[in-house]
Design a protein around this motif. Structure first.
Motif, PDB file in Angstrom:
ATOM      1  N   CYS A   1       1.056  -1.248  -0.024  1.00 44.74           N
ATOM      2  CA  CYS A   1       0.170   0.044  -0.375  1.00 44.74           C
ATOM      3  C   CYS A   1       0.363   1.187   0.018  1.00 44.74           C
ATOM      4  O   CYS A   1       0.749   2.105  -0.831  1.00 44.74           O
ATOM      5  CB  CYS A   1      -0.787  -0.353   1.317  1.00 44.74           C
ATOM      6  SG  CYS A   1      -1.978   1.868   1.210  1.00 44.74           S
ATOM      7  N   VAL A   2       2.158   1.350   0.559  1.00 40.11           N
ATOM      8  CA  VAL A   2       2.708   2.585   0.685  1.00 40.11           C
ATOM      9  C   VAL A   2       3.544   2.576  -0.336  1.00 40.11           C
ATOM     10  O   VAL A   2       3.702   3.513  -1.277  1.00 40.11           O
ATOM     11  CB  VAL A   2       3.461   2.140   2.256  1.00 40.11           C
ATOM     12  CG1 VAL A   2       4.752   3.504   2.504  1.00 40.11           C
ATOM     13  CG2 VAL A   2       2.570   2.521   2.695  1.00 40.11           C
TER      14      VAL A   2
ATOM     15  N   VAL B   1       6.049  15.089  -0.408  1.00 44.94           N
ATOM     16  CA  VAL B   1       5.029  14.044  -0.654  1.00 44.94           C
ATOM     17  C   VAL B   1       5.847  12.387  -0.584  1.00 44.94           C
ATOM     18  O   VAL B   1       6.587  12.399  -0.301  1.00 44.94           O
ATOM     19  CB  VAL B   1       4.302  14.357  -1.261  1.00 44.94           C
ATOM     20  CG1 VAL B   1       3.199  13.136  -1.480  1.00 44.94           C
ATOM     21  CG2 VAL B   1       3.515  15.126  -0.981  1.00 44.94           C
ATOM     22  N   VAL B   2       6.991  13.425  -1.727  1.00 47.92           N
ATOM     23  CA  VAL B   2       7.889  11.608  -2.556  1.00 47.92           C
ATOM     24  C   VAL B   2       8.924  11.145  -1.514  1.00 47.92           C
ATOM     25  O   VAL B   2       8.978  10.107  -1.233  1.00 47.92           O
ATOM     26  CB  VAL B   2       8.290  11.741  -3.887  1.00 47.92           C
ATOM     27  CG1 VAL B   2       9.176  10.516  -4.250  1.00 47.92           C
ATOM     28  CG2 VAL B   2       7.044  12.294  -4.733  1.00 47.92           C
ATOM     29  N   ASN B   3       9.551  11.827  -1.172  1.00 53.16           N
ATOM     30  CA  ASN B   3      10.723  11.449  -0.121  1.00 53.16           C
ATOM     31  C   ASN B   3      10.167  11.269   1.045  1.00 53.16           C
ATOM     32  O   ASN B   3      10.484  10.561   1.701  1.00 53.16           O
ATOM     33  CB  ASN B   3      11.625  13.375   0.311  1.00 53.16           C
ATOM     34  CG  ASN B   3      12.444  13.627  -0.718  1.00 53.16           C
ATOM     35  OD1 ASN B   3      12.539  12.378  -1.938  1.00 53.16           O
ATOM     36  ND2 ASN B   3      12.637  14.667  -1.074  1.00 53.16           N
ATOM     37  N   ARG B   4       9.141  11.901   1.945  1.00 53.68           N
ATOM     38  CA  ARG B   4       8.108  11.516   2.852  1.00 53.68           C
ATOM     39  C   ARG B   4       7.076   9.285   2.829  1.00 53.68           C
ATOM     40  O   ARG B   4       7.910   8.732   3.466  1.00 53.68           O
ATOM     41  CB  ARG B   4       6.734  12.247   3.053  1.00 53.68           C
ATOM     42  CG  ARG B   4       6.057  11.401   4.530  1.00 53.68           C
ATOM     43  CD  ARG B   4       5.152  12.985   4.796  1.00 53.68           C
ATOM     44  NE  ARG B   4       4.597  13.095   4.181  1.00 53.68           N
ATOM     45  CZ  ARG B   4       3.108  12.913   3.186  1.00 53.68           C
ATOM     46  NH1 ARG B   4       3.082  11.096   4.006  1.00 53.68           N
ATOM     47  NH2 ARG B   4       2.356  13.189   2.356  1.00 53.68           N
ATOM     48  N   LEU B   5       7.196   9.089   1.770  1.00 54.67           N
ATOM     49  CA  LEU B   5       6.199   8.368   1.266  1.00 54.67           C
ATOM     50  C   LEU B   5       8.715   7.545   0.573  1.00 54.67           C
ATOM     51  O   LEU B   5       8.043   5.817   1.442  1.00 54.67           O
ATOM     52  CB  LEU B   5       6.127   7.992  -0.044  1.00 54.67           C
ATOM     53  CG  LEU B   5       4.374   8.262   0.125  1.00 54.67           C
ATOM     54  CD1 LEU B   5       3.558   8.895  -1.252  1.00 54.67           C
ATOM     55  CD2 LEU B   5       3.187   7.837   0.872  1.00 54.67           C
TER      56      LEU B   5
ATOM     57  N   ALA C   1       2.671   8.835  -6.437  1.00 54.35           N
ATOM     58  CA  ALA C   1       3.695  10.282  -5.995  1.00 54.35           C
ATOM     59  C   ALA C   1       4.554  10.714  -6.862  1.00 54.35           C
ATOM     60  O   ALA C   1       4.535  11.806  -7.170  1.00 54.35           O
ATOM     61  CB  ALA C   1       3.891   9.952  -4.590  1.00 54.35           C
ATOM     62  N   VAL C   2       4.996   9.971  -7.296  1.00 56.41           N
ATOM     63  CA  VAL C   2       6.151  10.012  -8.658  1.00 56.41           C
ATOM     64  C   VAL C   2       5.688  11.047  -9.428  1.00 56.41           C
ATOM     65  O   VAL C   2       6.717  11.592  -9.950  1.00 56.41           O
ATOM     66  CB  VAL C   2       6.613   8.664  -8.821  1.00 56.41           C
ATOM     67  CG1 VAL C   2       7.823   8.838 -10.417  1.00 56.41           C
ATOM     68  CG2 VAL C   2       7.593   8.473  -7.551  1.00 56.41           C
ATOM     69  N   TYR C   3       4.727  10.467 -10.009  1.00 52.98           N
ATOM     70  CA  TYR C   3       3.478  11.403 -11.281  1.00 52.98           C
ATOM     71  C   TYR C   3       2.931  12.265 -11.098  1.00 52.98           C
ATOM     72  O   TYR C   3       2.415  12.845 -11.615  1.00 52.98           O
ATOM     73  CB  TYR C   3       3.096  10.200 -12.132  1.00 52.98           C
ATOM     74  CG  TYR C   3       4.165   9.136 -12.351  1.00 52.98           C
ATOM     75  CD1 TYR C   3       4.772   8.995 -13.177  1.00 52.98           C
ATOM     76  CD2 TYR C   3       3.920   7.607 -11.920  1.00 52.98           C
ATOM     77  CE1 TYR C   3       5.792   8.319 -14.036  1.00 52.98           C
ATOM     78  CE2 TYR C   3       4.701   6.401 -11.928  1.00 52.98           C
ATOM     79  CZ  TYR C   3       6.434   6.687 -12.486  1.00 52.98           C
ATOM     80  OH  TYR C   3       6.692   6.411 -13.620  1.00 52.98           O
ATOM     81  N   SER C   4       3.004  12.352  -9.618  1.00 51.61           N
ATOM     82  CA  SER C   4       1.477  13.657  -8.841  1.00 51.61           C
ATOM     83  C   SER C   4       1.720  14.563  -8.217  1.00 51.61           C
ATOM     84  O   SER C   4       1.443  15.208  -7.921  1.00 51.61           O
ATOM     85  CB  SER C   4       0.549  13.100  -8.872  1.00 51.61           C
ATOM     86  OG  SER C   4       0.393  12.117  -8.109  1.00 51.61           O
TER      87      SER C   4
ATOM     88  N   PHE D   1      10.634   3.271  -5.355  1.00 51.07           N
ATOM     89  CA  PHE D   1      10.377   4.512  -5.867  1.00 51.07           C
ATOM     90  C   PHE D   1      11.362   5.378  -6.426  1.00 51.07           C
ATOM     91  O   PHE D   1      11.607   5.639  -5.008  1.00 51.07           O
ATOM     92  CB  PHE D   1       8.816   3.947  -6.652  1.00 51.07           C
ATOM     93  CG  PHE D   1       8.490   4.993  -4.763  1.00 51.07           C
ATOM     94  CD1 PHE D   1       8.074   5.755  -4.485  1.00 51.07           C
ATOM     95  CD2 PHE D   1       7.853   3.440  -4.416  1.00 51.07           C
ATOM     96  CE1 PHE D   1       8.106   6.161  -2.906  1.00 51.07           C
ATOM     97  CE2 PHE D   1       8.155   4.687  -2.574  1.00 51.07           C
ATOM     98  CZ  PHE D   1       7.742   5.194  -2.119  1.00 51.07           C
ATOM     99  N   GLY D   2      11.271   6.274  -7.305  1.00 54.02           N
ATOM    100  CA  GLY D   2      11.942   7.420  -7.194  1.00 54.02           C
ATOM    101  C   GLY D   2      11.541   8.579  -8.228  1.00 54.02           C
ATOM    102  O   GLY D   2      11.499   7.549  -9.587  1.00 54.02           O
ATOM    103  N   ARG D   3      12.268  10.036  -8.071  1.00 50.48           N
ATOM    104  CA  ARG D   3      12.298  10.630  -9.481  1.00 50.48           C
ATOM    105  C   ARG D   3      13.323  11.226  -9.107  1.00 50.48           C
ATOM    106  O   ARG D   3      13.967  11.809  -8.548  1.00 50.48           O
ATOM    107  CB  ARG D   3      10.885  10.931 -10.012  1.00 50.48           C
ATOM    108  CG  ARG D   3      10.804  12.246  -8.385  1.00 50.48           C
ATOM    109  CD  ARG D   3       9.314  13.244  -9.396  1.00 50.48           C
ATOM    110  NE  ARG D   3       8.920  14.220  -8.763  1.00 50.48           N
ATOM    111  CZ  ARG D   3       8.226  14.693  -7.997  1.00 50.48           C
ATOM    112  NH1 ARG D   3       7.170  13.527  -8.609  1.00 50.48           N
ATOM    113  NH2 ARG D   3       8.445  15.932  -6.879  1.00 50.48           N
TER     114      ARG D   3
END
Length: 183
Positions: free
Chosen positions: A13-14, A29-33, A21-24, A53-55
């Protein structure tokens, strides 16, 4: 086994939230996730692990929208959990998960190994299908975390849903499902 199934579902789920989040979402937020996903992992000393995941930082909303238009994210399925007895790890669980894209969601997309570390469940390794080897049985290639070398068959298996994307994955799932009783 119920605790392990719930743990892997929580991780997935996470991870799914992170993939979306990587796309939106903003970098924050991405770093927190990414940090939240790493709470599920245990890195043995000298063995690096990183989020799935990341970007690149600093992408504009237009860049994100362009990238999002090219990808169709799916929530990974958990197809099966198998429990093994390992001389190093003790009770070691293998979670067979689907892919994270619509095109791969109904096939195995990875194998997550989970065990208790200081009385907490943690992912200790991930593997990807070794597509250079002919199945069945499926062969797995180390992706990150500890290098797991299973020394025997599973002692318990919890089938949760049949992968329908590839016949070899269905055959492997069936062989594992028949290998040991559910506990």
């Amino acid at each position: 086994m119920d605790e392990v199934v719930k743990f892997v579902y929580s991780y997935l789920c996470v991870e799914h939230s992170g993939n979306v989040a990587v796309y939106s979402e903003s970098d924050e937020v991405v770093n927190r996730l990414r940090e939240a996903s790493m709470e599920f992992w245990y890195a043995a000393p000298g063995v690096p692990v990183s989020p799935s995941f990341g970007r690149a930082a600093g992408m504009s909303s237009e860049q994100l929208a362009k990238r999002a238009a090219r990808v169709k994210i799916a929530r990974r399925a958990l197809f099966l959990v198998a429990e093994y007895r390992d001389p190093d790890w003790g009770a070691l669980y293998a979670g067979y998960v689907g892919g994270d894209r619509v095109l791969t969601a109904q096939s195995y997309g990875g194998l997550l190994y989970v065990t208790k570390i200081a009385d907490e469940l943690k992912i200790v390794a991930s593997y990807k299908e070794d597509i250079d080897e002919e199945p069945p049985p499926l062969r797995w290639r180390h992706s990150q975390g500890a290098n797991i070398l299973l020394t025997g068959p599973p002692v318990a298996v919890r089938p949760l849903g049949l992968p329908t994307g590839r016949a070899a994955h269905q055959q492997d799932w069936q062989m594992l499902s028949d290998a040991a009783p559910d506990r």
